[in-house]
Write a protein that holds these residues in place. Sequence first.
Motif, PDB file in Angstrom:
ATOM      1  N   SER A 150       0.841  -1.191   0.000  1.00 28.40           N
ATOM      2  CA  SER A 150       0.000   0.000   0.000  1.00 28.40           C
ATOM      3  C   SER A 150       0.876   1.241   0.000  1.00 28.40           C
ATOM      4  O   SER A 150       2.106   1.165   0.038  1.00 28.40           O
ATOM      5  CB  SER A 150      -0.924  -0.010   1.230  1.00 28.40           C
ATOM      6  OG  SER A 150      -0.157  -0.132   2.419  1.00 28.40           O
ATOM      7  N   THR A 151       0.261   2.422  -0.022  1.00 34.82           N
ATOM      8  CA  THR A 151       0.992   3.681  -0.072  1.00 34.82           C
ATOM      9  C   THR A 151       1.538   4.034   1.309  1.00 34.82           C
ATOM     10  O   THR A 151       0.805   4.040   2.293  1.00 34.82           O
ATOM     11  CB  THR A 151       0.073   4.805  -0.569  1.00 34.82           C
ATOM     12  OG1 THR A 151      -0.336   4.505  -1.903  1.00 34.82           O
ATOM     13  CG2 THR A 151       0.783   6.139  -0.548  1.00 34.82           C
ATOM     14  N   GLU A 195       5.925   3.906  10.164  1.00 37.88           N
ATOM     15  CA  GLU A 195       7.010   2.945   9.964  1.00 37.88           C
ATOM     16  C   GLU A 195       6.479   1.542   9.659  1.00 37.88           C
ATOM     17  O   GLU A 195       7.202   0.561   9.801  1.00 37.88           O
ATOM     18  CB  GLU A 195       7.905   2.899  11.201  1.00 37.88           C
ATOM     19  CG  GLU A 195       8.816   4.101  11.376  1.00 37.88           C
ATOM     20  CD  GLU A 195      10.098   3.990  10.563  1.00 37.88           C
ATOM     21  OE1 GLU A 195      10.048   3.412   9.454  1.00 37.88           O
ATOM     22  OE2 GLU A 195      11.140   4.477  11.032  1.00 37.88           O
ATOM     23  N   SER A 196       5.228   1.436   9.239  1.00 34.80           N
ATOM     24  CA  SER A 196       4.654   0.116   9.000  1.00 34.80           C
ATOM     25  C   SER A 196       5.367  -0.627   7.881  1.00 34.80           C
ATOM     26  O   SER A 196       5.426  -1.866   7.885  1.00 34.80           O
ATOM     27  CB  SER A 196       3.161   0.235   8.690  1.00 34.80           C
ATOM     28  OG  SER A 196       2.948   1.031   7.532  1.00 34.80           O
ATOM     29  N   LEU A 197       5.911   0.095   6.904  1.00 36.69           N
ATOM     30  CA  LEU A 197       6.609  -0.582   5.810  1.00 36.69           C
ATOM     31  C   LEU A 197       7.834  -1.324   6.327  1.00 36.69           C
ATOM     32  O   LEU A 197       8.170  -2.403   5.819  1.00 36.69           O
ATOM     33  CB  LEU A 197       7.001   0.428   4.735  1.00 36.69           C
ATOM     34  CG  LEU A 197       7.739  -0.144   3.521  1.00 36.69           C
ATOM     35  CD1 LEU A 197       6.906  -1.223   2.836  1.00 36.69           C
ATOM     36  CD2 LEU A 197       8.103   0.950   2.536  1.00 36.69           C
ATOM     37  N   ALA A 198       8.514  -0.770   7.316  1.00 39.95           N
ATOM     38  CA  ALA A 198       9.697  -1.442   7.867  1.00 39.95           C
ATOM     39  C   ALA A 198       9.343  -2.808   8.438  1.00 39.95           C
ATOM     40  O   ALA A 198      10.125  -3.760   8.331  1.00 39.95           O
ATOM     41  CB  ALA A 198      10.338  -0.562   8.937  1.00 39.95           C
ATOM     42  N   THR A 232       9.818   3.590  -2.964  1.00 36.89           N
ATOM     43  CA  THR A 232       9.590   3.942  -1.560  1.00 36.89           C
ATOM     44  C   THR A 232      10.670   3.345  -0.667  1.00 36.89           C
ATOM     45  O   THR A 232      11.205   4.016   0.220  1.00 36.89           O
ATOM     46  CB  THR A 232       8.198   3.461  -1.113  1.00 36.89           C
ATOM     47  OG1 THR A 232       7.201   4.063  -1.939  1.00 36.89           O
ATOM     48  CG2 THR A 232       7.929   3.842   0.326  1.00 36.89           C
ATOM     49  N   VAL A 233      10.994   2.077  -0.893  1.00 35.60           N
ATOM     50  CA  VAL A 233      12.040   1.448  -0.088  1.00 35.60           C
ATOM     51  C   VAL A 233      13.385   2.105  -0.370  1.00 35.60           C
ATOM     52  O   VAL A 233      14.198   2.301   0.540  1.00 35.60           O
ATOM     53  CB  VAL A 233      12.106  -0.071  -0.370  1.00 35.60           C
ATOM     54  CG1 VAL A 233      13.220  -0.718   0.437  1.00 35.60           C
ATOM     55  CG2 VAL A 233      10.775  -0.728  -0.047  1.00 35.60           C
ATOM     56  N   VAL A 271      17.258  -2.040   7.335  1.00 39.93           N
ATOM     57  CA  VAL A 271      16.229  -2.984   6.883  1.00 39.93           C
ATOM     58  C   VAL A 271      15.917  -2.763   5.401  1.00 39.93           C
ATOM     59  O   VAL A 271      15.792  -3.717   4.620  1.00 39.93           O
ATOM     60  CB  VAL A 271      14.957  -2.832   7.731  1.00 39.93           C
ATOM     61  CG1 VAL A 271      13.830  -3.704   7.193  1.00 39.93           C
ATOM     62  CG2 VAL A 271      15.240  -3.201   9.185  1.00 39.93           C
ATOM     63  N   ALA A 272      15.793  -1.500   5.006  1.00 41.38           N
ATOM     64  CA  ALA A 272      15.490  -1.182   3.608  1.00 41.38           C
ATOM     65  C   ALA A 272      16.627  -1.620   2.690  1.00 41.38           C
ATOM     66  O   ALA A 272      16.397  -2.214   1.626  1.00 41.38           O
ATOM     67  CB  ALA A 272      15.233   0.321   3.463  1.00 41.38           C
ATOM     68  N   ASN A 273      17.856  -1.339   3.087  1.00 40.57           N
ATOM     69  CA  ASN A 273      19.003  -1.746   2.273  1.00 40.57           C
ATOM     70  C   ASN A 273      19.074  -3.260   2.119  1.00 40.57           C
ATOM     71  O   ASN A 273      19.320  -3.778   1.023  1.00 40.57           O
ATOM     72  CB  ASN A 273      20.296  -1.227   2.918  1.00 40.57           C
ATOM     73  CG  ASN A 273      20.656   0.181   2.454  1.00 40.57           C
ATOM     74  OD1 ASN A 273      20.792   0.428   1.267  1.00 40.57           O
ATOM     75  ND2 ASN A 273      20.792   1.091   3.391  1.00 40.57           N
ATOM     76  N   GLN A 274      18.845  -3.965   3.206  1.00 36.61           N
ATOM     77  CA  GLN A 274      18.917  -5.426   3.161  1.00 36.61           C
ATOM     78  C   GLN A 274      17.842  -5.994   2.242  1.00 36.61           C
ATOM     79  O   GLN A 274      18.089  -6.926   1.466  1.00 36.61           O
ATOM     80  CB  GLN A 274      18.775  -6.001   4.572  1.00 36.61           C
ATOM     81  CG  GLN A 274      18.838  -7.516   4.633  1.00 36.61           C
ATOM     82  CD  GLN A 274      18.635  -8.049   6.043  1.00 36.61           C
ATOM     83  OE1 GLN A 274      18.387  -7.288   6.970  1.00 36.61           O
ATOM     84  NE2 GLN A 274      18.731  -9.354   6.212  1.00 36.61           N
TER      85      GLN A 274
END
Length: 804
Positions: free
Chosen positions: A209-210, A231-234, A266-267, A290-293
Amino acid sequence: MAEAADFQGGPPSPARRRLGRAASLVAGLPLVAGLLGGPGASLAHADEAPSGSRTVAVSLSSFTPAAPVEDDTLTISGTVLNQGKQTVTDVELELYVGSQLQGRTAIDRAAKRTGYTPGAEGRPINDKYTLKLPELVAGISRDFSLSVPVEELDLGDGGVYQLGIALQGRTPAEPIDQVLGMERTFLPWQPDTLDKRTQLTYLWPLISSTHLTSETETGSDERQTPVFADESLAKELAPEGRLGQMVALGKGLPVTWVVDPDLLATVDAMTGNYRVKSGDRTVAGRNQAVANQWLTSVEAAVEGRKVVALPFADPDLASLAHRGKHVSGSLSHLQQATDVAAKTVETIIHEKPSTDFAWPVDGAVDSSIVDVATSAGASKVIARSDSLRDNLEYTATAARPIGGGTTAVVSDVRLSKAFQGPMLNSGDSTLAIQQFLAQTLAVTLQDPGNPRSIVVAPQRMPSASQAQSMARALTALDPQRWTRPLDLVSAAAVEPDAGATTTVAPSSRYPKSLRKQELPVRAFQDIRATQNALDKFTVILTQMDRVETPFGRAIDREMSTSWRGNPVGAQSYRDGVQKNLQSLTEEVELIDKSQITLSGRSATIPVTVQNRLVQGVDNLVLRLSSDNAARLSLGDDKGTAEQPVTVQGGHSQSVKFDALANANGQVRMTAQLYTQDNKPYGEKMQFTVKVSEITPTVMLVIAGGVLLLVLAGVRMYTQRKRAALLDPAAAEATSDEDDAETPRPMNENENENDNQAAAGEGEGATERPEGDIREPDPGQASDPTPDTEPESGNASGPGEKVDR
């Protein structure tokens, strides 16, 4: 074997005799109830505990191997739970093997049955594999594990077989052996690899989602630090999260990756400095690692694999077709979202994707959806078989032409919906996996001589548990005994079946349940308003891409499929984008002024333009107008004047207009910025000019004073000339004295002496040269040429006076 005796007329085993009595008793219960209690006795009460074959719940936690071969040992594990009110004794678990199921519909019917149906469950296997369990107290559960060599199942030819796990026991109310619980599943049996196998395409979606807002952190616009809603995407990206699991599980699977470029973008924004909204402020984001990984894992997982990129932010094609296409400009956003998709994916994960696929929600298509999808360049539409129904006795190949050079890739509805349940417990997952495998084998066996290509398009955003179930099912197909993997691009190119449906239904046939979830017309009207404001703003910027790109992508997100079922969230997001854009446009504005005073007939009027943006602005025109040109005119005696405006980032610019006062009084002035295409920009600014021109009486007084000064100077000059004629030495002294002292008025005696001296000179005086006494030049009432000093760039204060 015991089951052979049952079927060949030999004496039944004790277990079979008990089951026979139980079956007779169960079959006779409805008749007895009807005779004793009449119609009312058959009504069940809501508070009654489960009884009969539903007394004990049997659930399966594992079924291994999922698709066994001849030398395997089948192990079934699970749990039994006494849901009744009485203790169950003499508990035994026994495995039943049903007959081969003919076709996919037979599998569907068997999956819907619950409880125990005498005569429909097949035969029990050898008694030596019966598992005895301790008694079950009401509300108590026990785990079990039942292992049987596959050869003991006495299976025939390849096909799908029903397996049942039955629990037998006694209760104080029913002290005879009977089936008190039953669970059934499916055994796909294909020990040998088929020469002609079904080509299976499985879509593996990376969609979310957005999460990213259109804001950048206040005060850091130079870096354009992104702001996230939360921070839900994380949590989704973490190894145990939904997206983390999708990548880890999909890495080794033969799937086609279907990616939303917005998720990758986004990531990617999370890998650097970012902020997260927290009430009315923002805080620093802390999940860069977390995003990089996750991005590193995605890049490794898709390397060398087929990747399909959806239009940016996965726009809702059905909403566009049914609600948006009537709002001007809506379809252009779909084209822009498609154009940016390939570049985004290739830049971030370094794989060139295919961008000619469109994927409507749930694969539901109609003629208007196809038209909208193809208008943005898609030549292939992922549909579903419940939307394009075939009148065939077998499952048709997925690809088929639907006109206009467009190919519909029709996914199989049964297989696509196989894992849409919660899958939170192992029992649900195990049953779903076995049914999925059974359906794939049934497709192959429908027409073994006619291999087909089928496509599976699961839900857009599978949960972690659903992803795990999907991966286990695909892993079970790895031996490729009746299927072989095929990517989506290749599947779309497979030759279609001649009898497959190629006619797309009209818009009126679109499912009502899905239509209720569509974005409203107002959403597309809001999008149009935002786009118009963006267009008006970017034309004045020297670096328009810094604003055009983030807000253009935010508009794409406003059309996302993920807003279905969340109208409040969708509206809130659209309002936020409009508010953020409005706040940026207000960074370029006119500085207010209240009243200025204009003394004199001509002067300049300054108007200050302030630019608080990081970048400069140009292509602006400042227009100043007077509401009374007869009293105060601008420029060439007009009521309106304009000048071009260019202001560097973080600076103010004072623009000056020549004004000419024609009469005293107050004049209302209006300043307004315009873009070069003559559209107003920002709010207009009004202020008052007080005209205070010098009056004729005052000018006469000034002229009289000037005349007196001139006459006094003439008199002094005359006195010096007389003194020089009488006594040159005295004249010199007088001259020196006059130079040293300020002239003073003469008294009456001095005037009289001067008159006598003049008379005594009489006729003998030397004649004065002509023109010796010069007439003074007349003074001017006002200076028509103003000498206005440069104005300050600061805002004008109340009662500001403009110097001439």
